[in-house]
Design an enzyme around this catalytic site. Structure first.
Site, mmCIF file in Angstrom:
data_model
loop_
_atom_site.group_PDB
_atom_site.id
_atom_site.type_symbol
_atom_site.label_atom_id
_atom_site.label_comp_id
_atom_site.label_asym_id
_atom_site.label_seq_id
_atom_site.Cartn_x
_atom_site.Cartn_y
_atom_site.Cartn_z
ATOM 1 N N GLU A 92 47.644 32.027 30.695
ATOM 2 C CA GLU A 92 47.763 33.437 31.099
ATOM 3 C C GLU A 92 49.151 33.822 31.604
ATOM 4 O O GLU A 92 49.298 34.885 32.217
ATOM 5 C CB GLU A 92 46.702 33.806 32.153
ATOM 6 C CG GLU A 92 45.271 33.506 31.721
ATOM 7 C CD GLU A 92 44.224 34.059 32.681
ATOM 8 O OE1 GLU A 92 44.285 35.252 32.998
ATOM 9 O OE2 GLU A 92 43.356 33.272 33.112
ATOM 10 N N ASP A 144 42.281 40.449 36.142
ATOM 11 C CA ASP A 144 41.074 39.632 36.257
ATOM 12 C C ASP A 144 40.451 39.462 34.872
ATOM 13 O O ASP A 144 40.585 40.308 33.994
ATOM 14 C CB ASP A 144 40.080 40.352 37.188
ATOM 15 C CG ASP A 144 38.915 39.470 37.590
ATOM 16 O OD1 ASP A 144 38.980 38.908 38.695
ATOM 17 O OD2 ASP A 144 37.952 39.336 36.805
ATOM 18 N N TYR A 175 33.204 36.921 50.351
ATOM 19 C CA TYR A 175 32.631 35.811 51.087
ATOM 20 C C TYR A 175 31.129 35.830 50.839
ATOM 21 O O TYR A 175 30.482 36.837 51.114
ATOM 22 C CB TYR A 175 32.929 35.897 52.584
ATOM 23 C CG TYR A 175 32.592 34.585 53.254
ATOM 24 C CD1 TYR A 175 33.420 33.483 53.088
ATOM 25 C CD2 TYR A 175 31.425 34.438 54.001
ATOM 26 C CE1 TYR A 175 33.101 32.255 53.664
ATOM 27 C CE2 TYR A 175 31.111 33.215 54.580
ATOM 28 C CZ TYR A 175 31.959 32.136 54.403
ATOM 29 O OH TYR A 175 31.647 30.924 54.968
ATOM 30 N N SER A 223 33.216 32.577 44.495
ATOM 31 C CA SER A 223 32.723 31.566 43.537
ATOM 32 C C SER A 223 33.719 30.420 43.447
ATOM 33 O O SER A 223 33.342 29.293 43.129
ATOM 34 C CB SER A 223 32.559 32.167 42.142
ATOM 35 O OG SER A 223 31.583 33.154 42.147
ATOM 36 N N HIS A 227 42.009 33.869 47.034
ATOM 37 C CA HIS A 227 42.433 34.915 46.099
ATOM 38 C C HIS A 227 41.930 36.262 46.614
ATOM 39 O O HIS A 227 40.939 36.329 47.342
ATOM 40 C CB HIS A 227 41.919 34.626 44.690
ATOM 41 C CG HIS A 227 40.432 34.467 44.616
ATOM 42 N ND1 HIS A 227 39.798 33.260 44.846
ATOM 43 C CD2 HIS A 227 39.445 35.361 44.365
ATOM 44 C CE1 HIS A 227 38.492 33.420 44.737
ATOM 45 N NE2 HIS A 227 38.249 34.683 44.448
ATOM 46 N N HIS A 239 41.002 40.372 45.555
ATOM 47 C CA HIS A 239 40.630 41.271 44.455
ATOM 48 C C HIS A 239 41.293 42.630 44.668
ATOM 49 O O HIS A 239 41.264 43.172 45.775
ATOM 50 C CB HIS A 239 39.114 41.480 44.432
ATOM 51 C CG HIS A 239 38.330 40.203 44.291
ATOM 52 N ND1 HIS A 239 37.630 39.881 43.161
ATOM 53 C CD2 HIS A 239 38.162 39.160 45.141
ATOM 54 C CE1 HIS A 239 37.044 38.702 43.318
ATOM 55 N NE2 HIS A 239 37.347 38.248 44.525
#
Ligand code: M7G
Length: 330
Positions: free
Chosen positions: A178, A198, A262, A265, A270, A272
């Site tokens: 990526e 993402d 929280y 996965s 990281h 978002h």
């Protein structure tokens, strides 16, 4: 996520100059893809054998499928993508219409679009682990209350044994995968991070913008590990991530939802970044923690996340839920 499709349509209908501008930015970006950066590849799904539909939504036009590729488990996600204003003329002029019924001033058709305007976003996890399969299976979930002590005695031992592989994260940080998708990078080993789209975002429209920033620093598993020592890292991600998104997509900070999950996965820190108004999966209050709140909480109490009781949902078949039950915590 229930209203996601409706939301997307509503957002698509925004006709303010801001929305127009962001869409123009995206078109330029797409030109790059059309210039050959997107590659044709062999169809690894040609031999896919379907075992079961894990979950689907007619409203969101998404289906999660479990099956096998060459005798190994695989999960395939098929998702119809939103309409794009800039391709509407081509869609309406270049399609074939088949009449279904006509009554007075009302008529309905099946429109057959040119193939390039009728693509399906497809995500493949292969080989998939049992955890990947379970993650997408429709399941009842339960809210768990985790004290700091529960974390240390129940959750931590479980995630140390059971977590999903972080190989994809290391591939991104080491530019083995990526690399051409990176939107911004701060290479500093302590406060640096990589910001990129993402997996869930097809980058065709900013209405459902979804990026993640992955820290260069290893060993910070989740929100629970954060202390005031991490404030420079978190502030750096927030400020530089917002700036980079403004530069690239013309979306100001006031249009962004920036948060941590929280439980996550994947246990490598990281953050978002999604567009405000887009109901991204997992953006509900039971799982998402706004980064700006996290920063303030750590400013008022350096050990806030070490000591605080945190709530989160777990699916009925999640091994961690079983551990909470065994410990009499549910
Ligand atoms: P999370 O909070 O750990 O869990 O977020 P979630 O998947 O339950 O939300 C991990 C985020 O990383 C998700 O938003 C994923 O869609 C995204 N993601 C996962 N993988 C395996 C990849 C990947 O290979 N590349 C990119 N760019 N994103 C990924």
């Amino acid at each position: 996520m229930a209203n996601a499709a409706a939301k997307r349509e509503a957002i698509s209908a925004e006709s303010d100059a801001f929305s127009q501008e962001t869409k123009r930015t995206k078109t330029d970006h797409e030109k790059g893809q059309e210039d050959g950066k997107e590659s044709q590849c062999e169809n690894i799904l040609a031999g896919f054998k379907t075992s079961s539909v894990l979950s689907d939504s007619a409203r969101e036009k998404i289906m999660f499928i479990h099956g096998e590729i060459a005798d190994q488990d695989a999960v395939v996600v098929l998702e119809k993508t939103p309409f794009r204003e800039e391709t509407l003329t081509e869609l309406l002029r270049g399609s074939t219409l088949k009449l279904e019924m006509k009554n007075d001033i009302y008529s309905s058709y099946r429109l057959q679009a040119p193939p390039h305007l009728n693509e399906i976003k497809t995500t493949v996890v292969y080989p998939a682990t049992e955890k990947h399969v379970k993650k997408h299976q429709r399941q009842e979930s339960f809210l768990v209350e985790e004290t700091g002590e529960d974390y240390r005695s129940i959750t931590l031992p479980y995630i140390e044994k059971q977590s999903l592989s972080l190989q994809w994260v290391y591939n991104i940080l080491e530019k083995k995968a990526e690399a051409q998708r990176i939107v911004f990078e701060d290479p500093d080993p302590e406060v640096g991070f990589v910001l990129l789209p993402d997996l869930k975002w097809d980058q065709k429209q900013v209405d459902d913008l979804y990026l993640i920033s992955i820290t260069h620093q290893k060993g910070v598993k989740s929100l629970r590990d954060l202390t005031s020592e991490h404030l420079p890292l978190l502030q750096n991600i927030l400020r530089k991530g917002q700036d980079a998104i403004l530069q690239r997509y013309n979306l100001p900070a006031s249009k962004l939802r920036v948060y941590l999950h929280y439980q996550p996965s994947y246990y490598h820190l990281h953050v978002h970044f999604t567009k405000l108004g887009y109901e991204a999966p997992g953006c509900g209050v039971e799982r998402a923690h706004l980064l700006s709140d996290v920063i303030q909480n750590l400013q008022s109490d350096p050990r806030f996340y070490e000591t605080r009781t945190l709530h989160f949902p777990l699916r009925a078949d999640d091994g961690l839920l079983a551990k909470f039950k065994e410990a009499g915590r549910l």
